[in-house]
Design a protein around this motif. Structure first.
Motif, PDB file in Angstrom:
ATOM      1  N   HIS A 274       0.818  -1.220   0.000  1.00  0.00           N
ATOM      2  CA  HIS A 274       0.000   0.000   0.000  1.00  0.00           C
ATOM      3  C   HIS A 274       0.851   1.269   0.000  1.00  0.00           C
ATOM      4  N   PHE A 275       2.057   1.175   0.563  1.00  0.00           N
ATOM      5  CA  PHE A 275       2.964   2.331   0.639  1.00  0.00           C
ATOM      6  C   PHE A 275       4.308   1.905   0.046  1.00  0.00           C
ATOM      7  N   SER A 276       4.426   2.081  -1.258  1.00  0.00           N
ATOM      8  CA  SER A 276       5.591   1.548  -1.963  1.00  0.00           C
ATOM      9  C   SER A 276       6.907   2.214  -1.565  1.00  0.00           C
ATOM     10  N   PHE A 277       6.850   3.414  -0.950  1.00  0.00           N
ATOM     11  CA  PHE A 277       8.096   4.068  -0.529  1.00  0.00           C
ATOM     12  C   PHE A 277       8.812   3.250   0.551  1.00  0.00           C
ATOM     13  N   LEU A 278       8.078   2.345   1.211  1.00  0.00           N
ATOM     14  CA  LEU A 278       8.693   1.490   2.226  1.00  0.00           C
ATOM     15  C   LEU A 278       9.729   0.544   1.620  1.00  0.00           C
ATOM     16  N   ILE A 279       9.618   0.277   0.315  1.00  0.00           N
ATOM     17  CA  ILE A 279      10.612  -0.555  -0.371  1.00  0.00           C
ATOM     18  C   ILE A 279      11.981   0.104  -0.303  1.00  0.00           C
TER      19      ILE A 279
END
Length: 421
Positions: free
Chosen positions: A103-108
């Motif tokens: 849901h929050f791709s910046f966590l990648i």
């Protein structure tokens, strides 16, 4: 190798310490061998290989902050409390990423940076305790067993992404952190109780994060041994980063699909770790006995230089994968053992604070330097980027060999001996 334990009589406490330290290395390495393929594959899928240098650069301020905090609060909280804080943070962050990353791709991006920081902090804590307990006489073979246990953990851990990433999905593998770290915590408490460390290693003076960081730098400047270790780490990680980028570039171009990439990375690391385990349990001990630590510190970069020449002469995904495997195998076994051996004669202050600065911050700094090289080349080169990186790697190893020969001649023999033996 087992005869070594019968020739050297250990007390029950020492046996428990050895078992505990081996288990710690096993569980730390097993977790990393799961998280690394997952985070790398997710990063390539979302951002592409060209964004790796940016991630390496951004990691430096975070490393600087965390190592300053670590050095500041170690005297106040002690080894066990610091460990529990770090381990708890690892489990919380990895589980949060597993739940929210879709849901929050910046966590990648954050996960990729975070996993490199926390693995160094965990091994920093473990090796500082080992250095404070094991004598140089025993270290020449025990270090191989400590690293061998870690290698087995890495090998078994790599089987999960290597064979189950496609079936369960890359993100689901992050849930393995909790069970592994519960086992690790039990092993760490056992190791700490049986060690010579405990609260005796706590440093009495109270320093701010900035002062603690600067103190670590001063310790390095005033010690030839620490200067040599610091430069060796810089050269090793600079060369490893360049090879890592080359491998990732070929991987992105050749294998399509997030889970397939995770699987391939897991299997490649598994092969390298298999070689590493053999070296840790058998090869490295005999090499140290035959050649000595000083000669190995000069011969190791020569070996890696030959590997870089091979990659330059025969470019391609297959040969780059081979070089990547061999470099990782040597890094996890031979280089780590001969590097860690040099810490033994040093003071507790140097083993904790200076080592933390070298193993965490300088490790990241080397990646930043490599990142700047790659980004500069990306601006002026396109199709010739990889051949130029091969050439730079060769130059790095030549410089490493020259500096190793010079500094090792300057170092006194007494600096390489255990003062407490």
């Amino acid at each position: 190798m087992l005869n070594l334990f019968t020739q050297n009589k250990f007390s029950a406490t020492e046996h428990l310490f050895i078992i505990g330290a081996m288990l710690c290395g096993f569980f730390i390495s097993a977790d990393y061998s799961i998280i690394r393929p997952v985070s790398t594959s997710l990063f390539i899928t979302k951002y592409g290989t060209q964004f790796f240098p940016y991630a390496w650069i951004i990691s430096v301020p975070l490393n600087l902050l965390l190592i300053g905090i670590y050095n500041k609060y170690l005297p106040k909280l002690g080894c066990l409390r610091i460990y529990l804080i770090v381990a708890g943070s690892i489990v919380a962050i990895n589980y949060s990423c597993a739940l929210l990353i879709k849901h929050f791709s910046f966590l990648i991006f954050f996960l990729y940076i975070w996993k490199e920081i926390y693995i160094m902090l965990m091994f920093q804590q473990l090796w500082s305790i080992i250095h404070s307990t094991v004598s140089l006489k025993h270290a020449k073979y025990l270090y191989g067993f400590f690293l061998g246990a870690g290698g087995l953990g890495s090998l078994l851990g790599s089987l999960l992404p290597g064979f189950f990433a496609v079936k369960v999905g890359s993100e689901s593998l992050l849930y393995m952190t909790l069970p592994l770290y519960l086992c690790l915590t039990a092993a760490f408490i056992l190791t700490l109780k049986q060690s010579n460390a405990g609260e005796s290693l706590l440093l009495k003076e109270k320093k701010s994060a900035k002062e603690a960081l600067l103190h670590g730098v001063k310790l390095i400047i005033n010690s030839r041994t620490l200067i040599f270790i610091a430069l060796s780490v810089l050269f090793m990680q600079l060369s490893a980063t360049l090879v890592d980028y080359q491998f990732s570039t070929y991987l992105e171009q050749t294998i399509i699909g997030k889970d397939l990439r995770t699987q391939y990375i897991g299997r490649v690391l598994g092969i390298g770790l298999g070689i590493s385990v053999c070296m840790q349990f058998f090869g490295t001990y005999f090499l140290i006995q035959m050649m000595g630590v000083k000669r190995l510190h000069m011969g190791f970069p020569m070996l890696l230089g030959l590997m870089s020449i091979l990659s330059f002469l025969f470019p391609g995904f297959a040969i780059t994968t081979l070089v990547f495997i061999l470099l990782k195998a040597c890094d996890f076994s031979l280089f780590t053992i001969i590097k860690e051996t040099l810490y033994i004669p040093l003071s507790s202050d140097e083993k904790f604070r200076a080592k933390a600065f070298i193993d965490v911050f300088l490790y990241r700094f080397a990646k930043v330097f490599a990142s700047l090289i790659i980004l500069s080349l990306q601006m002026v080169l396109t199709s010739y980027l990889l051949p130029v990186l091969h050439s730079i790697s060769i130059c790095v190893f030549i410089s490493w060999v020259a500096i190793a020969i010079y500094l090792l001649k300057k170092m006194q023999t007494s600096e390489l001996k255990d003062k407490n033996a």
